[in-house]
Design a protein around this motif. Structure first.
Motif, PDB file in Angstrom:
ATOM      1  N   THR A   1       0.987   4.115  -2.982  1.00 43.24           N
ATOM      2  CA  THR A   1       0.695   5.513  -2.679  1.00 43.24           C
ATOM      3  C   THR A   1       1.865   6.403  -3.074  1.00 43.24           C
ATOM      4  N   ALA A   2       3.086   5.993  -2.769  1.00 38.12           N
ATOM      5  CA  ALA A   2       4.264   6.771  -3.152  1.00 38.12           C
ATOM      6  C   ALA A   2       4.377   6.870  -4.669  1.00 38.12           C
TER       7      ALA A   2
ATOM      8  N   GLN B   1       0.816  -1.206   0.000  1.00 36.67           N
ATOM      9  CA  GLN B   1       0.000   0.000   0.000  1.00 36.67           C
ATOM     10  C   GLN B   1       0.859   1.268   0.000  1.00 36.67           C
ATOM     11  N   GLN B   2       1.916   1.323   0.796  1.00 36.54           N
ATOM     12  CA  GLN B   2       2.745   2.526   0.841  1.00 36.54           C
ATOM     13  C   GLN B   2       3.510   2.725  -0.460  1.00 36.54           C
ATOM     14  N   LYS B   3       3.946   1.649  -1.091  1.00 32.66           N
ATOM     15  CA  LYS B   3       4.652   1.784  -2.368  1.00 32.66           C
ATOM     16  C   LYS B   3       3.717   2.269  -3.462  1.00 32.66           C
TER      17      LYS B   3
ATOM     18  N   LYS C   1      10.221   1.064   6.196  1.00 32.17           N
ATOM     19  CA  LYS C   1      10.076   0.971   7.656  1.00 32.17           C
ATOM     20  C   LYS C   1      11.115   0.068   8.243  1.00 32.17           C
TER      21      LYS C   1
ATOM     22  N   VAL D   1       7.421  10.899   1.917  1.00 31.96           N
ATOM     23  CA  VAL D   1       6.739  10.469   3.141  1.00 31.96           C
ATOM     24  C   VAL D   1       6.292   9.016   3.024  1.00 31.96           C
ATOM     25  N   TYR D   2       5.669   8.656   1.914  1.00 31.53           N
ATOM     26  CA  TYR D   2       5.148   7.300   1.761  1.00 31.53           C
ATOM     27  C   TYR D   2       6.183   6.340   1.168  1.00 31.53           C
ATOM     28  N   GLY D   3       7.245   6.858   0.601  1.00 30.07           N
ATOM     29  CA  GLY D   3       8.220   5.996  -0.044  1.00 30.07           C
ATOM     30  C   GLY D   3       9.316   5.474   0.852  1.00 30.07           C
ATOM     31  N   LYS D   4       9.458   6.074   2.035  1.00 25.67           N
ATOM     32  CA  LYS D   4      10.537   5.606   2.907  1.00 25.67           C
ATOM     33  C   LYS D   4      10.183   4.253   3.509  1.00 25.67           C
TER      34      LYS D   4
ATOM     35  N   TYR E   1       2.073   9.549  -5.894  1.00 16.60           N
ATOM     36  CA  TYR E   1       2.626  10.877  -5.616  1.00 16.60           C
ATOM     37  C   TYR E   1       3.771  11.206  -6.560  1.00 16.60           C
TER      38      TYR E   1
ATOM     39  N   GLY F   1       4.977  13.966  -0.867  1.00 20.32           N
ATOM     40  CA  GLY F   1       4.210  12.746  -0.694  1.00 20.32           C
ATOM     41  C   GLY F   1       5.012  11.505  -1.017  1.00 20.32           C
TER      42      GLY F   1
END
Length: 65
Positions: A13-14, A9-11, A65, A60-63, A17, A57
């Motif tokens: 979203t990134a 999901q984060q990838k 975890k 923020v979403y591409g870093k 952006y 964006g």
């Protein structure tokens, strides 16, 4: 469909952006070819917002975890 369990999901979203950056460049070229106006404060305002949201964006979403 539960989007909270989407593994990438984060990838995704990134990626959306980051897609704003080439979209801004295509918008600038298209605007320039259509209206023959390459330097305009309103055009630059739209480009700065698109590129800014794309970079912020994406970071923020591409870093990871």
């Amino acid at each position: 469909m539960n989007l909270e369990n989407l593994p990438e999901q984060q990838k995704i979203t990134a990626g959306f952006y980051y897609f704003l950056i080439p979209l801004a460049l295509v918008f600038w070229i298209g605007w320039g070819l259509k209206f023959d106006v390459w330097t305009d404060i309103g055009l630059y305002a739209v480009l700065v917002v698109m590129i800014g949201f794309g970079l912020i964006g994406g970071f923020v979403y591409g870093k990871g975890k």
